[in-house]
Design a protein around this motif. Structure first.
Motif, PDB file in Angstrom:
ATOM      1  N   ILE A  17       0.841  -1.210   0.000  1.00 38.09           N
ATOM      2  CA  ILE A  17       0.000   0.000   0.000  1.00 38.09           C
ATOM      3  C   ILE A  17       0.870   1.250   0.000  1.00 38.09           C
ATOM      4  CG2 ILE A  17      -1.628   1.330   1.401  1.00 38.09           C
ATOM      5  CD1 ILE A  17      -2.897  -1.380   2.200  1.00 38.09           C
ATOM      6  N   ILE A  18       1.931   1.258   0.780  1.00 36.22           N
ATOM      7  CA  ILE A  18       2.839   2.410   0.805  1.00 36.22           C
ATOM      8  C   ILE A  18       3.497   2.582  -0.572  1.00 36.22           C
ATOM      9  CG2 ILE A  18       4.997   3.300   1.778  1.00 36.22           C
ATOM     10  CD1 ILE A  18       4.126   2.059   4.459  1.00 36.22           C
ATOM     11  N   TYR A  19       3.934   1.482  -1.172  1.00 33.90           N
ATOM     12  CA  TYR A  19       4.540   1.534  -2.507  1.00 33.90           C
ATOM     13  C   TYR A  19       3.544   2.088  -3.524  1.00 33.90           C
ATOM     14  CZ  TYR A  19       6.176  -0.006  -7.047  1.00 33.90           C
ATOM     15  OH  TYR A  19       6.541  -0.043  -8.362  1.00 33.90           O
ATOM     16  N   GLN A  20       2.332   1.610  -3.520  1.00 34.70           N
ATOM     17  CA  GLN A  20       1.296   2.081  -4.438  1.00 34.70           C
ATOM     18  C   GLN A  20       1.019   3.573  -4.224  1.00 34.70           C
ATOM     19  OE1 GLN A  20       1.231  -0.160  -6.908  1.00 34.70           O
ATOM     20  NE2 GLN A  20      -0.967   0.183  -7.016  1.00 34.70           N
ATOM     21  N   TYR A  21       0.945   3.973  -2.963  1.00 39.58           N
ATOM     22  CA  TYR A  21       0.686   5.384  -2.643  1.00 39.58           C
ATOM     23  C   TYR A  21       1.795   6.265  -3.213  1.00 39.58           C
ATOM     24  CZ  TYR A  21       0.367   9.707   0.011  1.00 39.58           C
ATOM     25  OH  TYR A  21       0.302  11.033   0.359  1.00 39.58           O
ATOM     26  N   MET A  22       3.049   5.900  -2.990  1.00 39.87           N
ATOM     27  CA  MET A  22       4.180   6.699  -3.465  1.00 39.87           C
ATOM     28  C   MET A  22       4.219   6.720  -4.999  1.00 39.87           C
ATOM     29  SD  MET A  22       5.405   7.916  -0.779  1.00 39.87           S
ATOM     30  CE  MET A  22       6.934   8.634  -1.301  1.00 39.87           C
ATOM     31  N   ASN A  23       3.959   5.586  -5.594  1.00 39.93           N
ATOM     32  CA  ASN A  23       3.960   5.498  -7.049  1.00 39.93           C
ATOM     33  C   ASN A  23       2.854   6.385  -7.634  1.00 39.93           C
ATOM     34  OD1 ASN A  23       4.770   4.558  -9.579  1.00 39.93           O
ATOM     35  ND2 ASN A  23       3.226   2.944  -9.543  1.00 39.93           N
ATOM     36  N   GLU A  24       1.673   6.289  -7.125  1.00 37.58           N
ATOM     37  CA  GLU A  24       0.545   7.091  -7.614  1.00 37.58           C
ATOM     38  C   GLU A  24       0.776   8.575  -7.353  1.00 37.58           C
ATOM     39  OE1 GLU A  24      -2.018   6.114  -9.474  1.00 37.58           O
ATOM     40  OE2 GLU A  24      -1.101   4.121  -9.467  1.00 37.58           O
ATOM     41  N   LYS A  25       1.397   8.862  -6.212  1.00 38.26           N
ATOM     42  CA  LYS A  25       1.692  10.259  -5.886  1.00 38.26           C
ATOM     43  C   LYS A  25       2.668  10.848  -6.902  1.00 38.26           C
ATOM     44  CE  LYS A  25       3.532  13.242  -2.277  1.00 38.26           C
ATOM     45  NZ  LYS A  25       4.235  13.309  -1.029  1.00 38.26           N
ATOM     46  N   SER A  26       3.696  10.119  -7.274  1.00 36.63           N
ATOM     47  CA  SER A  26       4.671  10.627  -8.250  1.00 36.63           C
ATOM     48  C   SER A  26       4.025  10.758  -9.635  1.00 36.63           C
ATOM     49  CB  SER A  26       5.907   9.739  -8.309  1.00 36.63           C
ATOM     50  OG  SER A  26       5.582   8.455  -8.787  1.00 36.63           O
ATOM     51  N   ILE A  27       3.170   9.823 -10.001  1.00 38.79           N
ATOM     52  CA  ILE A  27       2.448   9.913 -11.279  1.00 38.79           C
ATOM     53  C   ILE A  27       1.533  11.138 -11.270  1.00 38.79           C
ATOM     54  CG2 ILE A  27       0.673   8.821 -12.709  1.00 38.79           C
ATOM     55  CD1 ILE A  27       1.922   6.121 -11.965  1.00 38.79           C
ATOM     56  N   PHE A  28       0.826  11.326 -10.172  1.00 40.54           N
ATOM     57  CA  PHE A  28      -0.076  12.475 -10.046  1.00 40.54           C
ATOM     58  C   PHE A  28       0.698  13.788 -10.152  1.00 40.54           C
ATOM     59  CE2 PHE A  28      -2.283  15.626  -7.387  1.00 40.54           C
ATOM     60  CZ  PHE A  28      -3.484  15.698  -8.072  1.00 40.54           C
ATOM     61  N   GLU A  29       1.846  13.887  -9.476  1.00 37.80           N
ATOM     62  CA  GLU A  29       2.651  15.113  -9.527  1.00 37.80           C
ATOM     63  C   GLU A  29       3.188  15.349 -10.938  1.00 37.80           C
ATOM     64  OE1 GLU A  29       5.560  14.509  -6.499  1.00 37.80           O
ATOM     65  OE2 GLU A  29       4.186  15.106  -4.870  1.00 37.80           O
ATOM     66  N   ALA A  30       3.601  14.295 -11.618  1.00 37.81           N
ATOM     67  CA  ALA A  30       4.091  14.428 -12.991  1.00 37.81           C
ATOM     68  C   ALA A  30       2.982  14.918 -13.914  1.00 37.81           C
ATOM     69  CB  ALA A  30       4.651  13.098 -13.488  1.00 37.81           C
ATOM     70  N   GLN A  31       1.775  14.392 -13.722  1.00 42.00           N
ATOM     71  CA  GLN A  31       0.653  14.831 -14.540  1.00 42.00           C
ATOM     72  C   GLN A  31       0.275  16.278 -14.242  1.00 42.00           C
ATOM     73  OE1 GLN A  31      -2.305  11.842 -13.721  1.00 42.00           O
ATOM     74  NE2 GLN A  31      -1.623  10.538 -15.416  1.00 42.00           N
ATOM     75  N   GLU A  32       0.328  16.658 -12.982  1.00 41.68           N
ATOM     76  CA  GLU A  32       0.045  18.047 -12.607  1.00 41.68           C
ATOM     77  C   GLU A  32       1.060  18.994 -13.243  1.00 41.68           C
ATOM     78  OE1 GLU A  32      -2.383  19.679 -10.762  1.00 41.68           O
ATOM     79  OE2 GLU A  32      -3.443  17.779 -11.003  1.00 41.68           O
ATOM     80  N   ASN A  33       2.336  18.619 -13.209  1.00 45.56           N
ATOM     81  CA  ASN A  33       3.375  19.440 -13.839  1.00 45.56           C
ATOM     82  C   ASN A  33       3.159  19.552 -15.346  1.00 45.56           C
ATOM     83  OD1 ASN A  33       4.666  19.930 -11.411  1.00 45.56           O
ATOM     84  ND2 ASN A  33       6.110  18.234 -11.649  1.00 45.56           N
TER      85      ASN A  33
END
Length: 164
Positions: A17-33
């Motif tokens: 769950i922590i791995y998924q959270y971090m992965n999704e968070k980085s994807i989300f930040e990349a998409q926001e950028n």
């Protein structure tokens, strides 16, 4: 033993769950950028388009179609600006088919016959044209008007030949 298996499963699930959270968070930040960069790009292009529209409006001011006063003048005389442009252009280019130099061009051709290549309507009275004999070229200003019996008259006002 059963408790240890559940403990390991729980820890594994927690790590997953922590791995998924971090992965999704980085994807989300990349998409926001990427969205921010694209919005900036769209804004920049919109500004460029606005500048081009302003420039185009400025350039079209000295044209028959862009000058309301010139169009009104012609409409008051019973003509449509678009029809006048077509009629006058055709009349000017027809002189190119006359054997020899175009009679509107005040220069004799040195390498061939002087013919009008391009023209631009400035308003309801004047046209700027470019002419050439294939090697030498120049420009001139023509005046056009309609007589009282609606006959088109063309008159060369000024011209010059570029030095070769």
């Amino acid at each position: 033993m059963r408790n240890k298996i559940f403990l390991y499963l729980f820890l594994f699930a927690l790590l997953f769950i922590i791995y998924q959270y971090m992965n999704e968070k980085s994807i989300f930040e990349a998409q926001e950028n990427q969205i921010e960069r694209l919005q900036e790009s769209v804004q920049k292009e919109s500004d460029s388009i606005a500048v081009l529209h302003t420039t185009l409006a400025d350039l079209n001011y000295f044209t028959l179609q862009g000058n309301d006063n010139a169009m009104t003048y012609l409409e008051n005389r019973g003509y449509e600006a678009k029809d006048v442009e077509t009629m006058v252009s055709d009349a000017i280019y027809e002189y190119n088919f006359v054997k020899g130099n175009n009679p509107l061009v005040p220069f004799e051709g040195m390498e061939g016959d002087m013919k009008i290549n391009k023209l631009k309507f400035l308003n309801h009275k004047w046209i700027i044209t470019e002419f050439t004999d294939g090697k030498y070229w120049g420009e001139m200003i023509l005046e056009y008007y309609f007589t009282e019996n609606n006959k088109l008259e063309l008159k060369t006002i000024s011209s010059f030949l570029y030095p070769n």
